[in-house]
Scaffold this motif. Sequence first.
Motif, short mmCIF file in Angstrom:
data_model
loop_
_atom_site.label_atom_id
_atom_site.label_comp_id
_atom_site.label_asym_id
_atom_site.label_seq_id
_atom_site.Cartn_x
_atom_site.Cartn_y
_atom_site.Cartn_z
N ALA A 74 -1.98 -5.84 -1.41
CA ALA A 74 -1.10 -5.80 -0.24
C ALA A 74 -1.72 -4.92 0.86
CB ALA A 74 0.27 -5.26 -0.63
N ALA A 75 -2.31 -3.79 0.46
CA ALA A 75 -2.92 -2.90 1.44
C ALA A 75 -4.15 -3.55 2.07
CB ALA A 75 -3.31 -1.58 0.77
N VAL A 76 -4.97 -4.23 1.27
CA VAL A 76 -6.15 -4.91 1.81
C VAL A 76 -5.72 -5.98 2.82
CG1 VAL A 76 -8.08 -6.45 1.26
CG2 VAL A 76 -7.63 -4.47 -0.17
N GLY A 77 -4.69 -6.73 2.47
CA GLY A 77 -4.21 -7.77 3.38
C GLY A 77 -3.75 -7.21 4.71
N ALA A 78 -3.02 -6.10 4.66
CA ALA A 78 -2.55 -5.47 5.89
C ALA A 78 -3.72 -4.96 6.73
CB ALA A 78 -1.60 -4.32 5.56
N LEU A 79 -4.71 -4.38 6.09
CA LEU A 79 -5.88 -3.87 6.81
C LEU A 79 -6.68 -5.00 7.45
CD1 LEU A 79 -7.02 -1.21 4.20
CD2 LEU A 79 -6.13 -0.72 6.48
N GLN A 80 -6.84 -6.09 6.73
CA GLN A 80 -7.63 -7.21 7.25
C GLN A 80 -6.96 -7.87 8.44
OE1 GLN A 80 -8.32 -9.50 3.65
NE2 GLN A 80 -10.38 -8.63 3.44
N GLU A 81 -5.65 -7.70 8.56
CA GLU A 81 -4.93 -8.23 9.72
C GLU A 81 -4.94 -7.24 10.89
OE1 GLU A 81 -1.04 -9.21 8.38
OE2 GLU A 81 -1.68 -11.04 7.35
N GLY A 82 -5.67 -6.15 10.74
CA GLY A 82 -5.76 -5.17 11.82
C GLY A 82 -4.71 -4.08 11.76
N GLY A 83 -4.01 -3.98 10.65
CA GLY A 83 -2.93 -3.02 10.54
C GLY A 83 -3.37 -1.63 10.13
N LEU A 84 -2.43 -0.70 10.21
CA LEU A 84 -2.62 0.67 9.76
C LEU A 84 -1.82 0.88 8.49
CD1 LEU A 84 -2.15 2.58 13.16
CD2 LEU A 84 -4.20 1.44 12.26
N VAL A 85 -2.44 1.52 7.50
CA VAL A 85 -1.82 1.70 6.19
C VAL A 85 -1.81 3.18 5.83
CG1 VAL A 85 -2.03 1.21 3.72
CG2 VAL A 85 -2.50 -0.59 5.39
N ALA A 86 -0.66 3.70 5.44
CA ALA A 86 -0.56 5.08 4.98
C ALA A 86 -0.81 5.12 3.48
CB ALA A 86 0.82 5.66 5.31
N VAL A 87 -1.65 6.06 3.06
CA VAL A 87 -2.08 6.13 1.66
C VAL A 87 -2.12 7.58 1.19
CG1 VAL A 87 -3.42 4.00 1.65
CG2 VAL A 87 -4.48 6.11 2.44
N PRO A 88 -1.90 7.78 -0.13
CA PRO A 88 -2.11 9.13 -0.68
C PRO A 88 -3.60 9.39 -0.87
CG PRO A 88 -1.48 7.61 -2.43
CD PRO A 88 -1.41 6.83 -1.13
N THR A 89 -4.00 10.64 -0.69
CA THR A 89 -5.37 11.05 -0.99
C THR A 89 -5.30 12.25 -1.95
OG1 THR A 89 -5.77 12.73 0.72
CG2 THR A 89 -5.97 10.40 1.38
N ASP A 90 -6.45 12.90 -2.17
CA ASP A 90 -6.47 14.06 -3.05
C ASP A 90 -6.06 15.34 -2.34
OD1 ASP A 90 -8.68 14.09 -1.44
OD2 ASP A 90 -10.14 14.52 -3.02
N THR A 91 -5.81 15.27 -1.03
CA THR A 91 -5.42 16.48 -0.28
C THR A 91 -4.05 16.30 0.38
OG1 THR A 91 -6.71 15.67 1.62
CG2 THR A 91 -7.78 17.24 0.12
N VAL A 92 -3.94 15.38 1.32
CA VAL A 92 -2.69 15.11 2.04
C VAL A 92 -2.57 13.59 2.21
CG1 VAL A 92 -2.75 17.31 3.27
CG2 VAL A 92 -3.83 15.29 4.30
N TYR A 93 -1.44 13.13 2.76
CA TYR A 93 -1.32 11.70 3.05
C TYR A 93 -2.18 11.35 4.26
CZ TYR A 93 2.09 10.18 -0.35
OH TYR A 93 2.69 9.83 -1.54
N GLY A 94 -2.77 10.16 4.21
CA GLY A 94 -3.63 9.71 5.28
C GLY A 94 -3.18 8.38 5.85
N VAL A 95 -3.73 8.05 7.01
CA VAL A 95 -3.56 6.73 7.61
C VAL A 95 -4.96 6.11 7.72
CG1 VAL A 95 -2.89 5.41 9.66
CG2 VAL A 95 -1.48 7.32 8.88
N ALA A 96 -5.07 4.88 7.27
CA ALA A 96 -6.36 4.20 7.24
C ALA A 96 -6.31 2.89 8.00
CB ALA A 96 -6.80 3.95 5.80
#
Length: 255
Positions: free
Chosen positions: A51-73
């Motif tokens: 689902a995240a890959v699909g959103a990114l490939q459509e040009g979208g922004l995805v919020a994700v957890p990382t090892d430090t803080v939440y990020g936007v990719a």
Amino acid sequence: MLRVQRAALAGLVRAAEGPPGPGHARSSCLLPLPGSAARPEPRGWREAVAAAVGALQEGGLVAVPTDTVYGVACLAQDSRAVRSIYSLKGRNGTKPLAICLGDVENIYRYCHVNVPDELLQDLLPGPVTLVLKRSEELNKDLNPFTSLVGVRIPNHPFIRELARACPGPLALTSANVSSQASTLTVSEFQDLWPQLSLVVDGGPIGDVQSPECRLGSTVVDLSVSGKFTIIRPGCALTSTVDILRQKYGLIPESS
């Protein structure tokens, strides 16, 4: 805002495929990760990544957890999506974005590396951003004002799997408006949800009561042979400097 619960992944995918709204934003979907970050349920994990890959490939922004803080990719090679991240954060156009990769060996495609591979392996994956000279492979619209680029490989299985599943690097920044505190839960950046295609909820990252948990990654410039410069102390300063100085003999740039 559409909240998608764990059993409603089909609804999530349909929403992610919907037409973009004004300003290239879509209705956000909140997707809780199945299980813990360390022991995910494989089926739900794969669908979350898809689902995240699909959103990114459509040009979208995805919020994700990382090892430090939440990020936007977003996809770093997608110039329009990169501009959307700056708009989301209200960020100065001359402040660079880092790229995120799934594995150390991918760094060599997008950067000119002048440190031993063992040094990269000692620091990554982990809560460190390494600043290196960028290669011609990287999107020229990403940080066009500098010949350098910061590289992240977070020590978090979801974002590493997501990066591996994408055709190129992710552009990654913290999930907050510039000048505001970093976020450790998805509810802390709820004001940004309407501008995101997908919000992946990995639960709290660290102790939400601890300011130290919001420091973000340690950012270190390794672009000058034999030297290093700490750009941001972050959460892993002591261990990073110990490795650079004691094991590899690098000296601070100011020395």
